[in-house]
Design an enzyme around this catalytic site. Structure first.
Site, short mmCIF file in Angstrom:
data_model
loop_
_atom_site.label_atom_id
_atom_site.label_comp_id
_atom_site.label_asym_id
_atom_site.label_seq_id
_atom_site.Cartn_x
_atom_site.Cartn_y
_atom_site.Cartn_z
N LYS A 114 0.83 -1.20 0.00
CA LYS A 114 0.00 0.00 0.00
C LYS A 114 0.87 1.25 0.00
CE LYS A 114 -4.12 -1.94 0.52
NZ LYS A 114 -5.46 -1.54 0.15
N GLU A 482 -18.89 -15.43 -5.77
CA GLU A 482 -19.17 -13.98 -5.78
C GLU A 482 -19.49 -13.43 -7.17
OE1 GLU A 482 -16.24 -11.78 -3.59
OE2 GLU A 482 -16.18 -13.23 -1.96
N HIS A 693 -2.13 -11.73 -8.14
CA HIS A 693 -2.04 -10.54 -8.98
C HIS A 693 -1.06 -10.73 -10.14
CE1 HIS A 693 -3.77 -8.99 -5.23
NE2 HIS A 693 -4.36 -8.10 -6.00
#
Length: 751
Positions: A114, A482, A693
Site C-alpha cells: 500500500k 461472488e 495478482h
C-alpha cells in the site's frame, strides 16, 4: 506562478489506459498502440490543466503501472533475474510488476504494498549488493519533450525522491540504504543536469516518507543525500514535495537546506500549520501549500482555506496546490448526472479541484469575492440524511457488545470437534474469475435487457459450476464465487442505506486495477439480508462447508469516500452494526463459517506511531469485534488482509479475535511468518501461498516447497492453505490450475 498540483489521474476518464495495457499483455495490441494511448492521455491531461489556469503543470506523474517502479527502472534498480529473461525494456518493466512465465523461464513479481495510507499500491524496489545505480532510462525526459511539443511551457518535472525511494525499498544483501547514497546522489545529480539542459525550471522530488516517524539516523540519511545533491543543481529549481502527513521531525533540517520550494500538506494534518506558524518559513523559499484535498471528493470550503493561508504569515511566495496527487480521486464530477442534485453539487473530482485552485487563488489575491459568497451558500445547504434508530442503537452499545465468548482457545477446540477438518485445510479467499459473460450478465440487468430472475438464474448456474470445480479439485472449505458482486465494497454499499454511487468515479488501485468507491452520504443501516440467499443456495449444493463472504466495516469505510461532518469512528460503527446483522442472519441459516474481510485495516493507520491507537486502532479493532461478537462458539469467523505491512500491528490484528486470519504473504517471500512467530500470534492463520495478482501459475513442486517452509515455523494445527487474495482478476485457466496445484501440493505435504 500561483497554482500547481502534485499529480493527476492517469487511467483515463473511461479507463482507456487499463484496456490498452491489458490488450498489450494479451497480445491484442502492439507496443506502438499502447504508447499511442498513453500519449493521448497525457496530452488530454495537460490540456485540461492549462485550460483551468494551472501555472505549474506536473510532467512525469503519468505511469503505465506505477511511478515508484518508474523511478527504480529509470535508475537501473532491476534485479538480475529479470534482466536474465532477455525481454524488451517494456516487457521487462511489466515483468517486475506482474511476474513472468514461459516454458523456459518463470520469475515472480516484485512485492506490492500500500502507498502510505491510501488504497493505491506501489511496486517495492529491490536492491542487492551488486545493484548498479545509474541513470539509464529516458521516460521522464521524453515526456518533458512531449509536453513542450504541446506548448506546456510551465512543465514541472516529477519523480519519486531519493530518500523515499531508499526508505520504501527492500535490501537483499549486506548493504543498507546509507551504502547506496553516493551512487543515488550521482544518478539523481545526472537527472538534474539533464533536466537543466532541457530548460526545465522546476523539478518536484516527492518525499512522502518524511511523514513517517524519523529517527536521528533517518534525518542524517536525508541530510546527507540532499546536502550533496543540491550542491549540483545549477539553474533548475528543486521542490521538496511532501504529503499524507507532517514533517515535524525534519522541519528544521528541510528549511535549512537550499531547496527552492517546499510542499506541505495542510489537509491531512494540522501539525504542518503549527510548524509554519511556530518555526516560521524561510522567505527565500516558495511555499507550495497543499490546501485542496487530493484524497476526498467534497468541495473545498473557501473561507476556511483562506483563513488558514492568511494565518501562516509567510513572507515569501505561496503556490496553492493539492494536498497530494489527484490520482486518488475520479476525473469529473459533472459526469455524475444520475446522482441527486443535492449530492452532486457538493462533489469535486480532479477537474473541479483544478477550478477550485484557480478560484482560491483569485480570492486569496482579492480578485473574486463573489465566488466566496457562492461557496459559502453551498456549504449552508449540506443536509446528510439521519437515521434516529441507528443513533439510538449506537447509544445503547456496551462493552459486552464488543466481546465474544468463550475465549478463542476454547472456541478453537469446539470448532475442531464440530468440523473434523484435515490438517492444513484448504480454501480460497472468496471470489472466482469475473469472466466476460459474468460482466455482460450484470450489464444486461443494469440496462434493463433482462429481468432480475434471469440475472439470478445465470449466477446460480455459475455457482453450481464453481462448487463442482472446488469439489473435484479437493478444496476443503468452498465459496460460492461472488458472481453477483461488482466490487467487494460497492456491492455492499448498494445494499445499505446511506451510500450513493457514481457512474464514472474510477480510481486506480494498482496497475490496471480500478475501483469505483461508494460515497457515504447519510447514516448507514441494513434493511434486508444481503448475501444470505446466494450463500444458502451454494450451501445446499454440496456436503462440504461453504463460507459466507462479507466485507468488514473498516474496509467498507476506508474504500469509500467518507463524510466529513461526523468522525470516522461514528461512520465505522454504523457500518459495523449493519454487517453484524448480516453475520447473525447467515448463522441463523446454518452457515457455519463466515469470512469478514478487512484487507484495508492498515490502510488508514496514521503514519505516526504515536497516533496509531488514539486516532485509529482504538476504534477500528472494536468495530470488527462488534461485527462478530454475537455468534455462537461453533461458528468460525475468518478474516483476510492483503498488501500491507502487518508486522508492526500484529498484536492489534490478533486482538480482532477472529478464529482464522488469512494474509497476503507470497509477494513478501513469507517474511510475515517470522513476525507471527515472534509475536506469539494465537489466531489460526492462512499465509497466502501464491500471488493472484500475477498471471504465473505456480507448480505443485513450488507450492509444496512454500507449504513446507510455513509448517517448519508454525504449528500445523494452526495453518490454513489459501491463495494471497480473491481470484476475481485472473482467467479461469490461471485460477483453476493454480487452485488444483495448491490442493495437490497440500495433500503431498499432509501425506
Amino acid at each position: 506562478m500561483t497554482t500547481s498540483i502534485i499529480g493527476f489521474p492517469r487511467i483515463g476518464e473511461q479507463r482507456e489506459l487499463k484496456f490498452a495495457t491489458e490488450h498489450y499483455w494479451k497480445k491484442r495490441a502492439t507496443k506502438a498502440e499502447l504508447l499511442a494511448i498513453a500519449h493521448q492521455l497525457r496530452v488530454q491531461h495537460w490540456a485540461k490543466q492549462k485550460a483551468a489556469g494551472i501555472d505549474l503543470i506536473p510532467v512525469g506523474d503519468f505511469s503505465l503501472f506505477d511511478t515508484t517502479l518508474d523511478a527504480a527502472y529509470l535508475f537501473n534498480i532491476v534485479p538480475a533475474r529479470y534482466k536474465d529473461l532477455g525481454l524488451s525494456s517494456l516487457d521487462e518493466y511489466f515483468a517486475l510488476a506482474r511476474g513472468y512465465q514461459s516454458e523456459a523461464k518463470s520469475v515472480k513479481a516484485l512485492p506490492m504494498k500500500k502507498w502510505f495510507n491510501t488504497n493505491y499500491h506501489y511496486i517495492v524496489p529491490e536492491f542487492d549488493d551488486d545493484t548498479d545505480i545509474k541513470l539509464i532510462g529516458s521516460k521522464l525526459f521524453d515526456e518533458i519533450d512531449e509536453a513542450k511539443e504541446q506548448n506546456v511551457e510551465n512543465a514541472k518535472a516529477v519523480i519519486v525522491g531519493p530518500y523515499t525511494l531508499l526508505k520504501l525499498s527492500v535490501f537483499k544483501g549486506k548493504k543498507q540504504p546509507i551504502d547506496f547514497v553516493p551512487a543515488v546522489v550521482t544518478a539523481y545529480g545526472e537527472l538534474l543536469t539533464k533536466l537543466n539542459d532541457q530548460g526545465v525550471d522546476w523539478l518536484q522530488l516527492d518525499e512522502p516518507a518524511l511523514s513517517f516517524d524519523q529517527s536521528e539516523d533517518d534525518i542524517a540519511l536525508f541530510d546527507k543525500i540532499y546536502s550533496k545533491l543540491l550542491a549540483s543543481k545549477k539553474n533548475i529549481k528543486v521542490l521538496l514535495q511532501t504529503y499524507f502527513g507532517d514533517v515535524r521531525d525534519s522541519y528544521q533540517t528541510i528549511t535549512k537546506l537550499p531547496f527552492d520550494g517546499i510542499g506541505l500538506d495542510f489537509v491531512a494534518t494540522t501539525e504542518n500549520i503549527k510548524l509554519v506558524k511556530q518555526e516560521g518559513f524561510p522567505a527565500d523559499k516558495v511555499l507550495f501549500a497543499g490546501v485542496v484535498n487530493g484524497k476526498n471528493i467534497w468541495r473545498n470550503h473557501y473561507v476556511t482555506t483562506i483563513e488558514t493561508l492568511k494565518s501562516l504569515n509567510v513572507q515569501g511566495d505561496i503556490v496553492l496546490s493539492s494536498s497530494c496527487s489527484l490520482q486518488h480521486v475520479p476525473y469529473d464530477a459533472s459526469l455524475e448526472t444520475q446522482l441527486p442534485e443535492s449530492v452532486q453539487r457538493h462533489l469535486a473530482f480532479a477537474y473541479q479541484k483544478l477550478d477550485e485552485l484557480a478560484e482560491l487563488d483569485a480570492i486569496f489575491q482579492g480578485k473574486n469575492q463573489k465566488v466566496l459568497g457562492v461557496n459559502n451558500d453551498l456549504f449552508s445547504t449540506i443536509l446528510h440524511p439521519e437515521n434516529q434508530q441507528v443513533k439510538a442503537r449506537i447509544d445503547q452499545l456496551t462493552n459486552a457488545d464488543y466481546t465474544r465468548l468463550p475465549e478463542r482457545s476454547e472456541r478453537e477446540r469446539i470448532q475442531k470437534d464440530v468440523f473434523h477438518l484435515p490438517e492444513l485445510p484448504t480454501t480460497t479467499i472468496g471470489s472466482f474469475p469475473q469472466t466476460k459473460d459474468v460482466r455482460q450478465n450484470r450489464s444486461k440487468l443494469r440496462k434493463g435487457e433482462i429481468t432480475r430472475t434471469q440475472y439470478d438464474a445465470f449466477n446460480q448456474e455459475k455457482i453450481k459450476r464453481i462448487i463442482k470445480f472446488q469439489e473435484k479439485a479437493g478444496v476443503d472449505i468452498l465459496v460460492h464465487g461472488e458472481y453477483e458482486r461488482n466490487d467487494m465494497v460497492e456491492y455492499f454499499g448498494e445494499k445499505l442505506d446511506g451510500f450513493v454511487f457514481t457512474q464514472n468515479g474510477w480510481v486506480q488501485s494498482y496497475g490496471t486495477r480500478g475501483v469505483k468507491p461508494p460515497i457515504i452520504w447519510g447514516d448507514v443501516s441494513r434493511n434486508e439480508p444481503i448475501t444470505v440467499a446466494t450463500t444458502v443456495f451454494a450451501d445446499h449444493l454440496t456436503d462440504h462447508l461453504v463460507k459466507g463472504m462479507l466485507t468488514g466495516p473498516v474496509t467498507i469505510f476506508n474504500w469509500s469516500f467518507p463524510r466529513e461532518d461526523i468522525t470516522p469512528e461514528q461512520s465505522v460503527t454504523q457500518i459495523a452494526l449493519a454487517i453484524r446483522d448480516e453475520v447473525l442472519d447467515l448463522e441463523a441459516h446454518d452457515i457455519k463459517i463466515i469470512q469478514i474481510d478487512e484487507p484495508a485495516l492498515r490502510e488508514n493507520l496514521p503514519l505516526r506511531k504515536s497516533d496509531w491507537y488514539s486516532d485509529y486502532l482504538d476504534w477500528a479493532v472494536p468495530a470488527f469485534r462488534l461485527v462478530h461478537s454475537g455468534v455462537q462458539p461453533q461458528t468460525q469467523i475468518h478474516t483476510h488482509m492483503c498488501y500491507s505491512e502487518f508486522g508492526d500491528i500484529i498484536q492489534a490484528i490478533d486482538n480482532l479475535d477472529a478464529d482464522v486470519i488469512s494474509f497476503e504473504a507470497s509477494r513478501s517471500d513469507l517474511s510475515l511468518i517470522d513476525q507471527l512467530v515472534a509475536a506469539d500470534f494465537q489466531t489460526e492463520v492462512g499465509p497466502g501461498v501464491y500471488d493472484i495478482h500475477s498471471p504465473r501459475i505456480p507448480s505443485v513442486e513450488e507450492l509444496e516447497g512454500i507449504i513446507r517452509r510455513i509448517i517448519a515455523k508454525l504449528p500445523a494445527t494452526k495453518i490454513w492453505i489459501n491463495p494471497d487474495c480473491g481470484l476475481k482478476t485472473r482467467s479461469e485457466k490461471e485460477a483453476f490450475e493454480a487452485v488444483t496445484n495448491m490442493v495437490k501440493a497440500t495433500k503431498k505435504v499432509r501425506s
